[in-house]
Design an enzyme around this catalytic site. Sequence first.
Site, PDB file in Angstrom:
ATOM      1  N   ASP A   1      13.338  -3.685  68.845  1.00  0.00           N
ATOM      2  CA  ASP A   1      12.972  -3.088  67.559  1.00  0.00           C
ATOM      3  C   ASP A   1      12.198  -1.808  67.789  1.00  0.00           C
ATOM      4  O   ASP A   1      11.454  -1.674  68.761  1.00  0.00           O
ATOM      5  CB  ASP A   1      12.183  -4.068  66.700  1.00  0.00           C
ATOM      6  CG  ASP A   1      10.876  -4.483  67.331  1.00  0.00           C
ATOM      7  OD1 ASP A   1       9.854  -3.782  67.143  1.00  0.00           O
ATOM      8  OD2 ASP A   1      10.858  -5.519  68.026  1.00  0.00           O
TER       9      ASP A   1
ATOM     10  N   ASP B   1       8.731  -7.467  57.188  1.00  0.00           N
ATOM     11  CA  ASP B   1       7.673  -7.577  58.187  1.00  0.00           C
ATOM     12  C   ASP B   1       6.379  -7.913  57.445  1.00  0.00           C
ATOM     13  O   ASP B   1       5.755  -7.044  56.838  1.00  0.00           O
ATOM     14  CB  ASP B   1       7.556  -6.249  58.932  1.00  0.00           C
ATOM     15  CG  ASP B   1       6.456  -6.238  59.985  1.00  0.00           C
ATOM     16  OD1 ASP B   1       5.788  -7.268  60.168  1.00  0.00           O
ATOM     17  OD2 ASP B   1       6.280  -5.192  60.628  1.00  0.00           O
TER      18      ASP B   1
ATOM     19  N   GLU C   1       2.716  -9.611  57.865  1.00  0.00           N
ATOM     20  CA  GLU C   1       1.811  -9.956  58.960  1.00  0.00           C
ATOM     21  C   GLU C   1       0.412  -9.427  58.684  1.00  0.00           C
ATOM     22  O   GLU C   1       0.072  -9.104  57.556  1.00  0.00           O
ATOM     23  CB  GLU C   1       2.351  -9.391  60.258  1.00  0.00           C
ATOM     24  CG  GLU C   1       2.650  -7.900  60.166  1.00  0.00           C
ATOM     25  CD  GLU C   1       2.936  -7.261  61.507  1.00  0.00           C
ATOM     26  OE1 GLU C   1       2.039  -7.312  62.369  1.00  0.00           O
ATOM     27  OE2 GLU C   1       4.036  -6.717  61.698  1.00  0.00           O
TER      28      GLU C   1
END
Length: 234
Positions: free
Chosen positions: A32, A121, A123
């Site tokens: 990534d 994403d 987090e």
Amino acid sequence: MMKSTAAPLLLAACAAHANPLQARSSGVQGFDISSYQDTVDFSGAYGAGARFVMIKATEGTTYIDSSFSSHYDDATSAGFIRGGYHFAHPDSSTGATQAEYFLAHGGGWTNDGITLPGMLDIEYNPSGSTCYGLSASEMISWIQDFGETYQSKTGRYPMIYTTADWWSTCTGDSTAFSEDYPLVLAQYSSSISTVPGGWAYQSFWQNADSYTYGGDSDLWNGDENSLQTFAKGS
């Protein structure tokens, strides 16, 4: 895996609609990237066996990654299965608003066999409260808002990238997503110790924060044929 505009952070792994796979260290190599990687050796990575790339597209509702288009085009030219990801800011706007922003700037999905479903994403907050000031129930609702909006536009639920610790801390280890949302699990180790949230397995595993040809290292939990099936959505 994914990078915020504020600081490098972890990303996570995805669970797929496929036959159950065991957590394991083997699988298909991928990586990534974001604008933190100015240059990426796509041809070198492909030659070494990598077959997929996750590329940062957006963050919140104000940031478009400056390298997304060039990274996406270069990954495509090199023969990779590729897709975009969105770094969430649940404290700044609704999940639906951020899903729409992501979709408008490269985060879509088609069943052409070379496009991964978009990845959320979700987090650690890079600049404030770990859970962005949301309770566990509020966070679950936010993720559902993002996911349902994405699914309504593409016909596919997004992948969720997270860590076991963040998921437990900020969603109460919710099992609400394990049936529909593939898991991309961030855990930097030689083997996986904890798969959170009721997921039977991770679809992708971000197993290291560096990869020889650029970005972070990721592994698909299966063989290349099953990766192609996953991308196709069949």
